[in-house]
Motif scaffolding. Structure first.
Motif, mmCIF file in Angstrom:
data_model
loop_
_atom_site.group_PDB
_atom_site.id
_atom_site.type_symbol
_atom_site.label_atom_id
_atom_site.label_comp_id
_atom_site.label_asym_id
_atom_site.label_seq_id
_atom_site.Cartn_x
_atom_site.Cartn_y
_atom_site.Cartn_z
ATOM 1 N N UNK A 188 2.068 22.546 -31.315
ATOM 2 C CA UNK A 188 3.098 21.752 -30.665
ATOM 3 C C UNK A 188 3.936 22.306 -29.715
ATOM 4 N N UNK A 189 4.144 23.762 -29.644
ATOM 5 C CA UNK A 189 4.736 24.582 -28.538
ATOM 6 C C UNK A 189 3.921 24.790 -27.395
ATOM 7 N N UNK A 190 2.679 24.532 -27.201
ATOM 8 C CA UNK A 190 1.863 24.778 -26.127
ATOM 9 C C UNK A 190 1.352 26.363 -26.092
ATOM 10 N N UNK A 191 1.422 26.791 -27.163
ATOM 11 C CA UNK A 191 0.840 28.209 -27.170
ATOM 12 C C UNK A 191 -0.662 28.178 -27.476
ATOM 13 N N UNK A 192 -1.382 28.735 -26.728
ATOM 14 C CA UNK A 192 -3.019 28.745 -26.984
ATOM 15 C C UNK A 192 -3.295 29.498 -28.435
ATOM 16 N N UNK A 193 -4.471 29.042 -29.029
ATOM 17 C CA UNK A 193 -4.596 29.642 -30.424
ATOM 18 C C UNK A 193 -5.404 31.064 -30.250
ATOM 19 N N UNK A 194 -5.480 31.634 -28.904
ATOM 20 C CA UNK A 194 -6.051 32.900 -28.796
ATOM 21 C C UNK A 194 -5.068 34.097 -28.308
ATOM 22 N N UNK A 195 -3.718 33.340 -28.026
ATOM 23 C CA UNK A 195 -2.777 34.437 -27.552
ATOM 24 C C UNK A 195 -2.137 35.228 -28.509
ATOM 25 N N UNK A 196 -2.895 35.975 -29.059
ATOM 26 C CA UNK A 196 -2.261 37.158 -30.155
ATOM 27 C C UNK A 196 -0.523 37.196 -30.216
ATOM 28 N N UNK A 197 -0.389 37.962 -28.863
ATOM 29 C CA UNK A 197 1.206 38.080 -28.948
ATOM 30 C C UNK A 197 1.914 37.242 -29.005
ATOM 31 N N UNK A 198 1.720 36.016 -28.386
ATOM 32 C CA UNK A 198 2.584 34.892 -28.400
ATOM 33 C C UNK A 198 2.447 34.286 -29.746
ATOM 34 N N UNK A 199 1.542 34.194 -30.414
ATOM 35 C CA UNK A 199 1.463 33.611 -31.699
ATOM 36 C C UNK A 199 2.183 34.509 -32.724
ATOM 37 N N UNK A 200 1.950 35.760 -32.817
ATOM 38 C CA UNK A 200 2.544 36.638 -33.629
ATOM 39 C C UNK A 200 4.174 36.536 -33.280
ATOM 40 N N UNK A 201 4.778 36.377 -32.389
ATOM 41 C CA UNK A 201 6.209 36.208 -31.905
ATOM 42 C C UNK A 201 6.467 34.858 -32.744
ATOM 43 N N UNK A 202 5.767 33.909 -32.359
ATOM 44 C CA UNK A 202 6.116 32.406 -32.895
ATOM 45 C C UNK A 202 6.138 32.440 -34.296
ATOM 46 N N UNK A 203 5.218 33.236 -35.048
ATOM 47 C CA UNK A 203 5.050 33.266 -36.390
ATOM 48 C C UNK A 203 6.208 34.259 -37.081
ATOM 49 N N UNK A 204 6.671 35.222 -36.139
ATOM 50 C CA UNK A 204 8.039 35.705 -36.804
ATOM 51 C C UNK A 204 9.122 34.966 -36.743
ATOM 52 N N UNK A 205 9.201 34.082 -35.792
ATOM 53 C CA UNK A 205 10.536 33.132 -35.516
ATOM 54 C C UNK A 205 10.556 32.051 -36.350
ATOM 55 N N UNK A 206 8.953 31.518 -37.032
ATOM 56 C CA UNK A 206 8.838 30.181 -37.813
ATOM 57 C C UNK A 206 10.056 29.885 -38.663
ATOM 58 N N UNK A 207 10.756 28.781 -38.438
ATOM 59 C CA UNK A 207 11.673 28.295 -39.650
ATOM 60 C C UNK A 207 10.942 27.502 -40.545
ATOM 61 N N UNK A 208 10.742 28.123 -41.680
ATOM 62 C CA UNK A 208 9.719 27.567 -42.554
ATOM 63 C C UNK A 208 10.103 27.458 -44.239
#
Ligand code: DC
Length: 236
Positions: A59-79
């Protein structure tokens, strides 16, 4: 100051964990949720966390291979979870994370070590009294290595594909048995072959093959093993 009672300061005793790991569509989620309900324990569907992370990334347009961006997104996830529903930023995600495509995306990002690390403490935070039942791939091996009971729940790939097929047809969705079987095998292979927390039966996990068991029988087997554990130790 009075020292904390040992049973309350040791989370393995005050909040025991039942870890149920296994391959896709093995029915481990259904079994884990029913065991949790029966024992009055909390329940964590760890696969949903990987699914919702992949969904949020897309949804945020982050590539599923971009490990650094995914980790940052995972930390900030409001879930958060409520009554079996998953909420992202306060909104229910519903069936958007339950389709085969969402499972594939979750499996792809789940191979990335930095992403797994970013989700580790979030999963551990679900441990609470009187206990937790959780299902996934690495609940017993990595997230809760001190789980009081570890189960590796599986069924033949053919049986799992059949179950998934009936589930999709039951929901009025399109399904193709041969494609489901191929996708299941691909996902199992990726989840088992990755170097970070691969799907595996650890030496301390008991095997529960549900190929010829129905859900009630599988739930009963887990409850029987749990009663045995409780009888043998000072848990709960
Ligand atoms: O259990 P599930 O099918 O909802 O999980 C979706 C994907 O998430 C699975 O293919 C691999 C990944 N996963 C994982 O790597 N570790 C977990 N503990 C749970 C899921």
């Amino acid at each position: 100051m009075t020292p904390a009672s040992p049973s309350l300061s040791n989370p393995n005793i005050s909040s025991p964990v039942i870890a149920i790991d296994g391959p896709s569509a093995s029915g481990k989620g259904t079994v884990a949720a029913l065991v949790a309900q029966s024992l009055g324990f909390h329940y964590l569907d760890s696969g949903a966390i990987y699914r919702v992370t992949a969904y949020a990334a897309q949804s945020a347009g982050v590539a599923l291979e971009d490990e650094t961006a995914l980790a940052a997104l995972a930390r900030a996830l409001k879930l958060h979870f409520d009554g079996g529903e998953v909420f992202l930023d306060g909104h229910p995600v519903g069936d958007a994370i339950r389709c085969e495509e969402a499972g594939r995306s979750a499996s792809r990002i789940a191979a990335l070590p930095a992403l797994r690390l970013a989700l580790l403490e979030r999963q551990r935070a679900f441990r609470a009294a009187p206990g937790l039942v959780t299902d996934g791939r690495d609940m017993g091996s990595v997230v809760f290595p001190d789980a009081a009971l570890k189960i590796f729940l599986t069924a033949s790939a053919e049986e799992r594909a059949q179950r998934r097929y009936k589930q999709l047809i039951g929901k009025g969705l399109d399904a193709n048995l041969a494609n489901l079987l191929r996708d299941l095998k691909e996902r199992d292979a990726r989840d088992a072959a990755r170097s970070a927390a691969p799907l595996q039966q650890t030496a301390d996990a008991v095997l529960l093959d549900t190929t010829s068991l129905n859900i009630q029988q599988a739930v009963q087997q887990v409850l029987d093993w749990w009663q045995l554990k409780v009888a043998q130790s000072s848990i709960v």
